[in-house]
Design a protein around this motif. Structure first.
Motif, PDB file in Angstrom:
ATOM      1  N   UNK A   7       0.849  -1.188   0.000  1.00 51.16           N
ATOM      2  CA  UNK A   7       0.000   0.000   0.000  1.00 51.16           C
ATOM      3  C   UNK A   7       0.881   1.233   0.000  1.00 51.16           C
ATOM      4  N   UNK A   8       0.719   2.057  -1.034  1.00 52.11           N
ATOM      5  CA  UNK A   8       1.475   3.304  -1.159  1.00 52.11           C
ATOM      6  C   UNK A   8       0.605   4.482  -0.749  1.00 52.11           C
ATOM      7  N   UNK A   9       1.219   5.414  -0.057  1.00 52.12           N
ATOM      8  CA  UNK A   9       0.535   6.636   0.325  1.00 52.12           C
ATOM      9  C   UNK A   9       1.531   7.777   0.223  1.00 52.12           C
ATOM     10  N   UNK A  10       1.033   8.964  -0.049  1.00 55.99           N
ATOM     11  CA  UNK A  10       1.897  10.134  -0.111  1.00 55.99           C
ATOM     12  C   UNK A  10       1.142  11.319  -0.659  1.00 55.99           C
ATOM     13  N   UNK A  11       1.739  12.469  -0.510  1.00 54.40           N
ATOM     14  CA  UNK A  11       1.145  13.713  -1.000  1.00 54.40           C
ATOM     15  C   UNK A  11       1.132  13.725  -2.528  1.00 54.40           C
ATOM     16  N   UNK A  12       0.343  14.659  -3.083  1.00 49.56           N
ATOM     17  CA  UNK A  12       0.343  14.842  -4.532  1.00 49.56           C
ATOM     18  C   UNK A  12       1.753  15.192  -4.989  1.00 49.56           C
ATOM     19  N   UNK A  13       2.165  14.626  -6.117  1.00 49.60           N
ATOM     20  CA  UNK A  13       3.464  14.866  -6.753  1.00 49.60           C
ATOM     21  C   UNK A  13       4.640  14.377  -5.917  1.00 49.60           C
ATOM     22  N   UNK A  14       4.380  13.427  -5.006  1.00 49.36           N
ATOM     23  CA  UNK A  14       5.482  12.850  -4.227  1.00 49.36           C
ATOM     24  C   UNK A  14       6.161  11.713  -4.980  1.00 49.36           C
ATOM     25  N   UNK A  15       5.452  11.112  -5.938  1.00 51.70           N
ATOM     26  CA  UNK A  15       6.042  10.035  -6.719  1.00 51.70           C
ATOM     27  C   UNK A  15       5.370   8.695  -6.543  1.00 51.70           C
ATOM     28  N   UNK A  16       4.124   8.667  -6.079  1.00 47.92           N
ATOM     29  CA  UNK A  16       3.412   7.401  -5.917  1.00 47.92           C
ATOM     30  C   UNK A  16       3.271   6.668  -7.249  1.00 47.92           C
ATOM     31  N   UNK A 138      10.113  21.499  -2.488  1.00 51.46           N
ATOM     32  CA  UNK A 138      10.788  22.058  -3.672  1.00 51.46           C
ATOM     33  C   UNK A 138      10.830  21.045  -4.815  1.00 51.46           C
ATOM     34  N   UNK A 139      11.014  19.775  -4.505  1.00 55.03           N
ATOM     35  CA  UNK A 139      11.002  18.737  -5.548  1.00 55.03           C
ATOM     36  C   UNK A 139       9.586  18.577  -6.098  1.00 55.03           C
ATOM     37  N   UNK A 140       8.600  18.565  -5.224  1.00 56.28           N
ATOM     38  CA  UNK A 140       7.204  18.469  -5.683  1.00 56.28           C
ATOM     39  C   UNK A 140       6.861  19.641  -6.594  1.00 56.28           C
ATOM     40  N   UNK A 141       7.365  20.823  -6.253  1.00 55.72           N
ATOM     41  CA  UNK A 141       7.130  22.000  -7.098  1.00 55.72           C
ATOM     42  C   UNK A 141       7.678  21.783  -8.509  1.00 55.72           C
ATOM     43  N   UNK A 142       8.867  21.177  -8.616  1.00 53.53           N
ATOM     44  CA  UNK A 142       9.454  20.938  -9.942  1.00 53.53           C
ATOM     45  C   UNK A 142       8.635  19.926 -10.738  1.00 53.53           C
ATOM     46  N   UNK A 143       7.828  19.125 -10.049  1.00 56.64           N
ATOM     47  CA  UNK A 143       6.968  18.125 -10.701  1.00 56.64           C
ATOM     48  C   UNK A 143       5.589  18.684 -11.040  1.00 56.64           C
ATOM     49  N   UNK A 170       9.770   6.146   1.935  1.00 60.04           N
ATOM     50  CA  UNK A 170      10.607   6.338   0.751  1.00 60.04           C
ATOM     51  C   UNK A 170      10.730   7.825   0.462  1.00 60.04           C
ATOM     52  N   UNK A 171      11.931   8.358   0.635  1.00 58.84           N
ATOM     53  CA  UNK A 171      12.218   9.748   0.272  1.00 58.84           C
ATOM     54  C   UNK A 171      12.545   9.769  -1.205  1.00 58.84           C
ATOM     55  N   UNK A 172      11.652  10.333  -1.994  1.00 61.27           N
ATOM     56  CA  UNK A 172      11.745  10.305  -3.446  1.00 61.27           C
ATOM     57  C   UNK A 172      12.160  11.668  -3.999  1.00 61.27           C
ATOM     58  N   UNK A 173      13.376  12.089  -3.645  1.00 58.26           N
ATOM     59  CA  UNK A 173      13.868  13.388  -4.105  1.00 58.26           C
ATOM     60  C   UNK A 173      14.834  13.287  -5.279  1.00 58.26           C
ATOM     61  N   UNK A 174      15.505  12.137  -5.419  1.00 55.19           N
ATOM     62  CA  UNK A 174      16.458  11.987  -6.523  1.00 55.19           C
ATOM     63  C   UNK A 174      16.672  10.515  -6.854  1.00 55.19           C
ATOM     64  N   UNK A 175      17.391  10.262  -7.928  1.00 57.25           N
ATOM     65  CA  UNK A 175      17.547   8.884  -8.426  1.00 57.25           C
ATOM     66  C   UNK A 175      18.331   7.985  -7.480  1.00 57.25           C
ATOM     67  N   UNK A 176      19.272   8.526  -6.707  1.00 53.80           N
ATOM     68  CA  UNK A 176      20.028   7.668  -5.788  1.00 53.80           C
ATOM     69  C   UNK A 176      19.115   7.141  -4.683  1.00 53.80           C
ATOM     70  N   UNK A 177      18.134   7.929  -4.280  1.00 50.80           N
ATOM     71  CA  UNK A 177      17.177   7.463  -3.285  1.00 50.80           C
ATOM     72  C   UNK A 177      16.310   6.350  -3.852  1.00 50.80           C
TER      73      UNK A 177
END
Length: 191
Positions: A7-16, A138-143, A170-177
């Motif tokens: 089950x995935x959960x997260x804010x809009x534009x977080x990367x679900x 800031x990452x969500x803003x770029x999305x 899951x911190x979804x800010x960049x590809x290494x994460x």
């Protein structure tokens, strides 16, 4: 009964959606299916209001025209039956995925505690893995995220903010994460 429910959960534009696609690729389409809890809501809303259901599913601005009203519509439906969209999403799964104990379900968009409680109560905590997807503002803003009053401060977006029993965050800010989360997910799933 599925082998596993993620089950995935997260804010809009977080990367679900991104993580949902990555998990589907990882497990393979024949081994997993995606349950989108918003799909039955959007289908009922479209039918009730004479709208284009397929356009409500995509990422276009069309959906944004109706988002606040859809949230109210969903709240009204959940007030009558809290698990209504969970059961409708399951009803839409192909029979082979509902009955096959080797299959994995990925719930792409849990929004409230009722969603989580439903799957744990009906399938057992041992089969359910809870993953919170998080990204910085800031990452969500770029999305393409733009704060919308009545949406981003609503329970459908905020109810799980204080939920503390995630199996994985899951911190979804960049590809290494992303590489790190896939390793953590494999460990969580196969432990």
């Amino acid at each position: 009964m599925p082998k596993l429910i993620i089950i995935l959960s997260g804010k809009r534009k977080s990367g679900k959606s991104f993580l949902t696609e990555a998990l589907t690729d990882y497990f393979g389409g024949d081994n997993c299916c995606v349950l989108t809890l918003a799909a039955p809501l959007k289908k009922q809303y479209a039918e009730t209001h004479g709208l284009d259901y397929n356009r409500l599913l995509d990422t276009s601005g069309y959906k944004e025209l109706y988002r606040i009203d859809m949230i109210k519509f969903g709240e009204h439906k959940r007030a009558m039956e809290p698990s209504c969209f969970c059961t409708m999403a399951i009803d839409q799964i192909e029979e082979k995925f509902r009955k096959d104990e080797s299959k994995i379900w990925i719930v792409s968009d849990a929004r409230n505690k009722y969603d989580i409680d439903y799957f744990i109560a009906n399938y057992g905590k041992e089969r359910v893995k809870l993953v919170r997807v998080v990204a910085s503002d800031s990452v969500r803003d770029t999305r393409g995220f733009v704060f919308t009053r009545g949406v981003d401060d609503n329970n459908s977006e905020c109810e799980l903010d204080d939920f503390e029993t995630w199996d994985l965050v899951f911190w979804n800010n960049n590809s290494s994460e992303f590489e790190n989360i896939m390793t953590q997910l494999r460990d969580l799933i196969y432990s």
